[in-house]
Design an enzyme around this catalytic site. Structure first.
Site, mmCIF file in Angstrom:
data_model
loop_
_atom_site.group_PDB
_atom_site.id
_atom_site.type_symbol
_atom_site.label_atom_id
_atom_site.label_comp_id
_atom_site.label_asym_id
_atom_site.label_seq_id
_atom_site.Cartn_x
_atom_site.Cartn_y
_atom_site.Cartn_z
ATOM 1 N N GLN A 222 0.820 -1.210 0.000
ATOM 2 C CA GLN A 222 0.000 0.000 0.000
ATOM 3 C C GLN A 222 0.857 1.265 0.000
ATOM 4 O O GLN A 222 0.324 2.359 -0.142
ATOM 5 C CB GLN A 222 -0.910 0.015 1.225
ATOM 6 C CG GLN A 222 -1.877 -1.144 1.287
ATOM 7 C CD GLN A 222 -2.667 -1.195 2.583
ATOM 8 O OE1 GLN A 222 -2.769 -2.240 3.197
ATOM 9 N NE2 GLN A 222 -3.247 -0.086 3.014
ATOM 10 N N ARG A 372 -8.475 -1.306 8.533
ATOM 11 C CA ARG A 372 -9.413 -0.350 7.953
ATOM 12 C C ARG A 372 -9.840 0.719 8.958
ATOM 13 O O ARG A 372 -11.015 0.990 9.167
ATOM 14 C CB ARG A 372 -10.624 -1.065 7.379
ATOM 15 C CG ARG A 372 -11.393 -0.209 6.367
ATOM 16 C CD ARG A 372 -12.373 -0.999 5.544
ATOM 17 N NE ARG A 372 -13.037 -0.133 4.574
ATOM 18 C CZ ARG A 372 -13.818 -0.568 3.598
ATOM 19 N NH1 ARG A 372 -14.018 -1.862 3.436
ATOM 20 N NH2 ARG A 372 -14.395 0.276 2.768
ATOM 21 N N CYS A 373 -8.838 1.314 9.596
ATOM 22 C CA CYS A 373 -9.117 2.459 10.462
ATOM 23 C C CYS A 373 -7.869 3.310 10.535
ATOM 24 O O CYS A 373 -6.785 2.881 10.156
ATOM 25 C CB CYS A 373 -9.577 2.033 11.858
ATOM 26 S SG CYS A 373 -8.251 1.625 12.999
ATOM 27 N N GLU A 742 -12.873 4.412 5.784
ATOM 28 C CA GLU A 742 -12.830 3.578 6.981
ATOM 29 C C GLU A 742 -13.921 3.908 8.000
ATOM 30 O O GLU A 742 -14.062 3.203 9.010
ATOM 31 C CB GLU A 742 -11.448 3.726 7.632
ATOM 32 C CG GLU A 742 -10.352 3.211 6.729
ATOM 33 C CD GLU A 742 -8.975 3.739 7.079
ATOM 34 O OE1 GLU A 742 -8.000 3.116 6.659
ATOM 35 O OE2 GLU A 742 -8.877 4.782 7.741
#
Length: 788
Positions: A222, A372-373, A742
């Site tokens: 990523q 995902r935060c 998110e």
């Protein structure tokens, strides 16, 4: 109890080898596993069945006799080049391959290189490893005990298992205010270890060109530029300096934070390619992915929330133990070892707060990634939203009424929280009221009373969360010393078409659509004529990558600013072409026209051609710009979610009947992209609330290491999400946008947990730690004597 030694634990069980297509060469395949380079060989990894053990001997002799096996790489092999350890993104250290001991089950022990995947797998089975078990510590509270064995014996002078102590706020002020409060609720909360379980596992193809002395790595990352820098830090002393390293991140099948770290497999593949002079492919299988890659959550929280009897919140105090496994491999900004956990005051006007977190080493795989935060925001939101509901129930107030009473009012923004954040904008009451109207809140409460009288179990849960995204302002945020800006480079060609390159990397967020729309809106070039590129460090400007909902807040802003710089130059060229001053020109998307004479105009395409053929004297040719955007502040998206559940008294099964999600991410660039992110995020938020958990027995054996026992939601379990929006623009962002990728994963778990507890509160159930499985609920129902 003896350690399990099944093929799943030891890294076997590879998927069937896909037929390699000669068309997919030199990065032209869609995914890493599609790439087939001439002469490519394959790598598989020997993994430890023990959670803590000395390495007495590694014997590769039998493996080297397996047909097709070319080499076996051990920690001793790498130690000759000082490559057996590497830094983590949190400036801790992590083994690439061990030389003395293993620290968790499924840790990499050795690597086998072979001519095909099957030969590599056979070679792994043939490597003989002699282990001497050591005491295992998987409980972080026991790890902090004075008599606990020190796990990181590689760290000179280390006398305990504490990684860090972090705190924020005014301890004395919070203590004093809690002591004065008329009501104080206290609750222990555990948010278990979970895994991102992206559809594509991690992998790479490392290709070292001896003639050029250049390394190209196609990999599932990523953050390509940050990874290149880490590689240079690890291997610069053996000649792999940064200008000789190219990282290419092609299409990625999901990341969710799990593809930010540098995994040992990447480094081993690079070393193998350098030694063998061949491209080396490593693709982990699903069990390896679940058992050995970095994990999220594993937070043990004790929270206290004070209030007056009228419901006015007064103070918050939180103490947390964070289990990071054997190394701190999180990707948090370096000054924030506990991430953005200090957003834990949430959406409420609390005057006093104190939070502290202790990071702890245990015999588990590295933890601390942001599933995902935005860096521990999920844990913070879960804590404050659970505590708010507990307080409401103890006071006998409706949970919605309590929230509305304590929200930060819109007129107080920008608002400085008790823990130091400056919230940019918000209208929390509007979002909650919209959710209540959409779901028919008053009617549902009436229905709940009627159902409860019939012995039925129905619950209504609310989560009114504030997120913190867009890292970040460079004055506060860096990773390994690299400031957390992000970048965009735009070049408009003579024909009026454009290419825009960004320092981020999409994993399915739709950057190609969103970024093209930003450039199109700013320049008036059709979005279809804007080519968006990311993920190649040889062509993209340096950036910190995509995670923590930072793409639109940082790189999107960089795109807008770069486009505006191009527009400024285009105005000068248009003035030259029309023989007027710049002040006499009016801009509308795609065209400059003369004030009072709109028939006299030049399109952006006319200007683009002139930038290369007829630009003003003294001006440089071309039409391009670069922006490295350093945001002045983070952005603070928010939302209010309401969940309605029904519980089966016979099985303990929780059914989500309705779920309304009202989000506010500022100005929306593409509504369909936003809705897709919210729908996916809601499902990923439901997963840890009801299904997902990875745990370990006392010997460090993993439970939840395959999809047989690590449960993911399917279409069968996923309800029909009902979504809506409010729009409160960010005052400091060039587009007024805030980020949304998110938010739903952050806000959904406490809404679901609050709904389940709401259904059972009258039975004396105060809290249920997630995941709220049918077994947990069934046992509670039997304890309370209401099971059917």
């Amino acid at each position: 109890m003896a350690p399990r030694t099944s093929p799943e634990i030891c890294g076997m069980g590879h998927s069937m080898k896909r037929k390699e297509d000669p068309r997919f060469v030199r990065g032209q395949g869609r995914y890493v596993d599609d790439i087939a380079l001439p002469g490519m060989v394959f790598m598989d990894i020997v993994r430890s069945p023990f959670a803590h053990a000395k390495l007495k001997k590694i014997d590769p002799a039998r493996a080297m006799k397996v047909p097709g096996v070319l080499a076996v790489i051990t920690g001793e092999t790498l130690a000759k080049f000082n490559l057996h350890w590497m830094p983590t993104l949190m400036s801790d250290t992590q083994m690439v391959l061990p030389t003395e001991k293993v620290m968790y089950q499924a840790q990499e022990v050795a690597a086998v290189i072979a001519t095909d995947r099957y030969a590599a797998a056979d070679g792994v089975e043939a490597v003989e490893v002699d282990y001497e078990p050591l005491p295992v510590v998987v409980d972080p509270f026991k790890a902090l005990a004075p008599d606990a064995p020190v796990l990181r014996t590689d760290k000179k002078g280390k006398t305990d298992n504490r990684i860090f102590h972090w705190e924020a706020g005014d301890r004395q002020g919070a203590d004093a205010e809690l002591a004065r409060s008329e009501v104080v609720v206290k609750q222990d909360l555990y948010i278990p270890r979970i895994h991102v379980a992206s559809i594509e596992t991690c992998g790479c193809v490392a290709d070292f060109d001896k003639a050029q002395g250049k390394l190209t790595v196609y990999m599932t990352t990523q953050a390509p530029h940050a990874i290149r820098t880490v590689f240079a830090l690890v291997a610069g002393h053996v000649g792999l300096s940064e200008e000789r390293i190219r990282i290419v991140s092609p299409d990625i099948g999901g990341g969710f934070g799990g593809k930010v770290p540098v995994y040992p497999g990447y480094v081993i593949a690079v070393a193998a390619s350098v030694v063998l002079g061949k491209p080396v492919k490593w693709i982990e299988d699903r069990m390896e992915n679940l058992q050995a890659d970095s994990f999220a959550r594993d937070y043990h929280i004790t929270a206290e929330l004070g209030a007056q009897r009228d419901g006015t919140m007064t103070a918050l105090r939180i103490k947390t133990i964070a289990d990071h496994g054997y190394t701190d491999a999180a990707a948090n900004p370096s000054k924030f070892p506990a991430g953005m956990f200090s957003i834990c005051t949430g959406s409420y006007e609390l005057q006093h707060a104190f939070a502290e977190v202790d990071g702890v080493y245990t015999n588990k795989p590295p933890g601390g990634i942001a599933y995902r935060c935005s860096f521990r925001v999920t844990e913070a939101v879960h804590a404050i939203e659970r505590m708010t509901d507990i307080l409401a129930h103890d006071l006998g107030m409706d949970p919605a009424e309590l929230r509305l009473k304590n929200f930060i009012p819109p007129e107080k923004f920008p608002y400085r929280s008790a823990l130091g954040w400056e919230y940019d904008s918000g209208d929390y009451a509007a979002a909650l009221r919209k959710a209540m109207d959409r779901i028919g809140y008053a009617a549902l409460r009436k229905e709940q009373i009627e159902r409860r009288a019939r012995g039925e179990l129905m619950g209504i849960g609310i989560s009114s969360f504030t997120e913190i995204v867009g890292a970040g302002p460079s004055k506060q945020f860096d990773i390994l010393g690299i400031k957390m800006f992000d970048s965009c480079e735009i070049r408009v060609h003579p024909t009026g078409k454009a290419i825009a390159r960004f320092g981020t990397k999409s994993q399915g967020q739709g950057h190609e659509t969103t970024y093209a729309q930003i450039v199109a809106e700013e320049l008036g070039i059709p979005a279809a004529h804007v080519q968006v590129e990311e993920g190649d460090t040889d062509t993209a400007p340096y950036g910190l990558g995509t995670y923590a909902s930072r793409s639109t807040p940082t790189a999107g802003a960089a795109g807008a600013i770069a486009a505006r710089r191009i527009r400024d130059k285009a105005r000068k060229i248009a003035a030259h072409l029309l023989e007027v001053s710049e002040e006499d020109l009016v801009w509308e998307p795609g065209k400059f026209s003369v004030k009072g004479a709109p028939q006299r105009s030049k399109t952006i395409q006319d200007v683009a051609l002139a930038a290369y053929t007829n630009h003003p004297p003294g001006m440089e040719a071309g039409l391009e710009a670069v922006s490295y955007y350093d945001p002045p502040n983070l952005t603070f998206p928010f939302g209010s979610y309401i969940c309605v559940v029904d519980i089966d008294r016979g099985t303990g099964e929780v059914k989500i009947r309705r779920f309304v999600a009202v989000d506010d991410c500022g100005n929306i660039i593409n509504p369909m992209i936003v809705d897709g992110q919210i729908h996916g995020g809601l499902t990923m938020g439901m997963a840890p609330a009801l299904l997902e958990e990875i745990s370990y027995d006392e010997d460090g054996n993993i439970q939840g290491g395959s999809f047989m026992d690590y449960l993911l939601p399917t279409a069968m379990e996923t309800p029909s999400w009902e979504t809506d929006k409010t729009i409160t623009p960010s005052p400091h962002h060039p587009l007024g946008a805030k980020g949304v990728g998110e938010s739903a994963t952050v806000g959904a778990p406490p809404a679901i947990a609050n709904a389940v507890v709401d259904a059972l509160w009258h039975l004396g159930v105060r809290n249920i730690d997630i995941p709220i499985t049918p077994e947990k609920v069934w046992r509670l129902l039997h304890e309370k004597g209401v099971a059917e």
